[in-house]
Design a protein around this motif. Structure first.
Motif, PDB file in Angstrom:
ATOM      1  N   ILE A   1      -3.368  -6.344  -3.980  1.00  0.00           N
ATOM      2  CA  ILE A   1      -2.801  -5.942  -5.275  1.00  0.00           C
ATOM      3  C   ILE A   1      -1.293  -5.751  -5.164  1.00  0.00           C
ATOM      4  CG2 ILE A   1      -2.743  -4.095  -6.998  1.00  0.00           C
ATOM      5  CD1 ILE A   1      -5.156  -5.904  -7.285  1.00  0.00           C
ATOM      6  N   LEU A   2      -0.833  -5.183  -4.057  1.00  0.00           N
ATOM      7  CA  LEU A   2       0.615  -5.005  -3.862  1.00  0.00           C
ATOM      8  C   LEU A   2       1.336  -6.353  -3.914  1.00  0.00           C
ATOM      9  CD1 LEU A   2       0.619  -2.309  -1.032  1.00  0.00           C
ATOM     10  CD2 LEU A   2       1.479  -2.003  -3.367  1.00  0.00           C
ATOM     11  N   HIS A   3       0.721  -7.395  -3.356  1.00  0.00           N
ATOM     12  CA  HIS A   3       1.315  -8.735  -3.398  1.00  0.00           C
ATOM     13  C   HIS A   3       1.412  -9.229  -4.845  1.00  0.00           C
ATOM     14  CE1 HIS A   3       2.318 -12.821  -2.269  1.00  0.00           C
ATOM     15  NE2 HIS A   3       1.296 -13.254  -3.012  1.00  0.00           N
ATOM     16  N   ILE A   4       0.353  -9.031  -5.612  1.00  0.00           N
ATOM     17  CA  ILE A   4       0.361  -9.471  -7.017  1.00  0.00           C
ATOM     18  C   ILE A   4       1.352  -8.642  -7.832  1.00  0.00           C
ATOM     19  CG2 ILE A   4      -1.054  -9.804  -9.092  1.00  0.00           C
ATOM     20  CD1 ILE A   4      -3.495 -10.020  -7.212  1.00  0.00           C
ATOM     21  N   MET A   5       1.523  -7.387  -7.445  1.00  0.00           N
ATOM     22  CA  MET A   5       2.505  -6.520  -8.107  1.00  0.00           C
ATOM     23  C   MET A   5       3.949  -6.889  -7.741  1.00  0.00           C
ATOM     24  SD  MET A   5       0.953  -2.666  -7.685  1.00  0.00           S
ATOM     25  CE  MET A   5      -0.224  -1.960  -8.845  1.00  0.00           C
ATOM     26  N   ASN A   6       4.118  -7.736  -6.726  1.00  0.00           N
ATOM     27  CA  ASN A   6       5.441  -8.109  -6.211  1.00  0.00           C
ATOM     28  C   ASN A   6       6.175  -6.906  -5.625  1.00  0.00           C
ATOM     29  OD1 ASN A   6       7.468 -10.032  -5.637  1.00  0.00           O
ATOM     30  ND2 ASN A   6       8.642  -9.418  -7.432  1.00  0.00           N
TER      31      ASN A   6
ATOM     32  N   PHE B   1      11.819  -6.554  -9.998  1.00  0.00           N
ATOM     33  CA  PHE B   1      10.884  -7.322 -10.825  1.00  0.00           C
ATOM     34  C   PHE B   1       9.437  -7.168 -10.365  1.00  0.00           C
ATOM     35  CE2 PHE B   1      14.927  -9.310 -11.733  1.00  0.00           C
ATOM     36  CZ  PHE B   1      14.869  -9.477 -13.114  1.00  0.00           C
ATOM     37  N   CYS B   2       9.004  -5.917 -10.216  1.00  0.00           N
ATOM     38  CA  CYS B   2       7.577  -5.669 -10.038  1.00  0.00           C
ATOM     39  C   CYS B   2       6.864  -6.245 -11.256  1.00  0.00           C
ATOM     40  CB  CYS B   2       7.309  -4.172  -9.904  1.00  0.00           C
ATOM     41  SG  CYS B   2       8.161  -3.415  -8.499  1.00  0.00           S
ATOM     42  N   SER B   3       5.738  -6.875 -11.056  1.00  0.00           N
ATOM     43  CA  SER B   3       5.136  -7.689 -12.122  1.00  0.00           C
ATOM     44  C   SER B   3       4.641  -6.880 -13.313  1.00  0.00           C
ATOM     45  CB  SER B   3       3.983  -8.514 -11.553  1.00  0.00           C
ATOM     46  OG  SER B   3       2.948  -7.688 -11.053  1.00  0.00           O
ATOM     47  N   TYR B   4       4.484  -5.557 -13.145  1.00  0.00           N
ATOM     48  CA  TYR B   4       3.996  -4.704 -14.227  1.00  0.00           C
ATOM     49  C   TYR B   4       5.127  -3.998 -14.979  1.00  0.00           C
ATOM     50  CZ  TYR B   4       4.893  -1.434 -10.456  1.00  0.00           C
ATOM     51  OH  TYR B   4       5.497  -0.750  -9.431  1.00  0.00           O
TER      52      TYR B   4
END
Length: 482
Positions: A314-319, A203-206
């Motif tokens: 950004i990697l954190h926001i991308m999960n 479940f990567c956010s993108y």
């Protein structure tokens, strides 16, 4: 193709079995009778065409779909003006959807000239409910719609369409079924993809993939090994183990088996000379896997390790669940163990909220890792993913400028590192006659670099010694060694 699938099971059974794969065996035989009747009326064999969009998982699915169609009696052709034309779709990026919609208009025009034509759509794009509704309302020329979870049902769904003359829609939200024992038409006789798992839990956010491919499901290791043994007996020398995240293989099994352990068992199969795999998620790549890769000459020294961004923020926001520092440490461990490894990656530019500082972090990782090549993408908003609702969408002109800068850097580094084997003799798997010069063969090094060299077509499928004489950007020109 396994000829057992051509047996006329309708002569033995009056009703379709409930259990798989016997149920599909029944419908292959039933569809074959219907196809023979249609073919007799036309006075020629029925033709089919599959157009595949997207990843290697889709390519492997298309080989299975083509195998079923051939078992039914269809003859493959390149032309989309066929009796049965199927699009195996991808939905990772919005442009992929647009391409399919554009092609459907073309197919509609073909169908007006060829009224008996059947148009089918399957794959990831069909797992989006709004897409299916749009097709049902706007593209009435489509006859058959199914998704990613039930591609093995092609013969059953085609039978339904041949009998009903109505649009057939069969899309599942998810499944725990794995049905692999189907006829397959491999593109290459000497190499093959092998599915080891399906779905994704990251479940990567993108990313839309977990929503359209479903949750992770691993195949039983003995089923995988048996399939590879059969492939080896059939002349296959190279296998590609496929999964959305192969490093998490085995976690859903009743008796868990690590990917590294599976890989070790594959190396013991006689006849298999090269083993590849993709895709690897950095967060799950274990020291055990690195050790197995280091210790086997069969495992190709090539690792596709998606970065996506060099910014920890950004990697954190991308999960993505790793940091820039953890990624670089992992690369160091891999290179210490396997100094000659080829590293490739995926990078997204313009993720929501990406600043110039974040982008420069990505450029820094690219400079420090020095990837052999990178697939670079402009962020594509996918409805249904968390990132699509995020604030801070980056202006298009800014994204384009960053993308061009990244691409320039990637290409410069790639050209610098790709010639490291120049003037050495290397093992090359000859894959095909060169498309531009029939006097040449095209093959690959174990690290996946392309080599062109003079040779006879009877070498295709063999691993041969080639001296690498000249580097031309991203490929070699070589000379066959006797």
């Amino acid at each position: 193709m396994n000829r057992d699938w051509n047996h006329d099971f309708t002569a033995i059974l009056e009703e379709a079995p409930e259990s798989e794969p016997d149920r599909q065996r029944f419908f292959i035989a039933r569809a074959k009778l219907l196809a023979e009747e249609k073919s007799a009326g036309l006075g020629r064999p029925l033709t089919c065409c599959i157009n595949t969009f997207g990843c290697q998982m889709n390519s492997r699915d298309s080989e299975k779909l083509m195998g079923v169609l051939e078992a039914i009696g269809y003859v493959p052709v390149e032309d989309e003006d066929a009796d049965f034309t199927l699009y195996n779709t991808c939905t990772v990026r919005e442009n992929a959807n647009k391409r399919v919609y554009g092609r459907l208009g073309h197919l509609g025009a073909l169908k007006k000239k060829h009224p008996g034509m059947i148009i089918a759509l399957c794959g990831c794009m069909m797992q989006e409910p709004q897409v299916v509704e749009k097709i049902k309302k706007t593209y009435r020329q489509v006859d058959l719609i199914f998704g990613t979870h039930n591609i093995y049902k092609l013969a059953e769904l085609l039978t339904q369409r041949l009998l009903s003359e109505k649009m057939v829609v069969d899309v599942w939200e998810g499944t725990d079924k794995i049905v692999e024992e189907l006829p397959t038409d491999r593109k290459f006789s000497f190499k093959s993809g092998v599915n080891i798992m399906f779905g994704c839990n990251n479940f990567c956010s993108y990313c839309i993939v977990p929503y359209v491919r479903g949750r992770e499901r691993s195949r039983n290791p003995e089923d995988i090994l048996d399939e590879i043994r059969r492939l080896a007996a059939d002349g296959v020398v190279e296998v590609m183990l496929l999964g959305q995240n192969v490093n998490s293989y085995g976690k859903t099994l009743e008796h868990p088996v690590s990917f590294a352990e599976l890989l070790k068992q594959v190396t013991q199969i006689e006849g298999i000379e090269r083993i590849r795999f993709m895709t690897s998620h950095p967060k799950d790549l274990s020291c055990e896997l690195i050790e197995v890769m280091k210790s086997s000459r069969k495992i190709c020294p090539h690792l596709h390790l998606p970065l996506q961004s060099g910014s920890s923020r950004i990697l954190h926001i991308m999960n993505r669940r790793y940091t820039k520092e953890q990624y670089l440490e992992l690369v160091d461990r891999i290179r210490q163990a396997i100094p000659n490894i080829s590293l490739t990656t995926d990078i997204i530019v313009g993720f929501p909220g990406e600043t110039e500082e974040d982008f420069l972090e990505t450029m820094d990782v690219v400079e420090r890792v020095r990837f052999d090549s990178a697939f670079t993408f402009i962020y594509s908003k996918r409805t249904g993913t968390p990132a699509a609702e995020m604030d801070g969408q980056v202006p298009e002109d800014v994204v384009k400028h960053r993308f061009d800068r990244l691409l320039t850097q990637v290409q410069r580094i790639s050209s610098e590192v790709s010639g490291r084997d120049l003037h050495t003799v290397q093992k090359v798997l000859a894959e095909e006659v060169n498309s531009h010069d029939s006097r040449l063969l095209t093959g690959r090094l174990s690290n996946n670099t392309i080599v062109h060299f003079p040779g006879s077509p009877n070498l295709i499928g063999k691993i041969v010694d080639v001296r690498l004489d000249e580097i031309k950007g991203f490929y070699y020109m070589g000379t066959l060694q006797k």
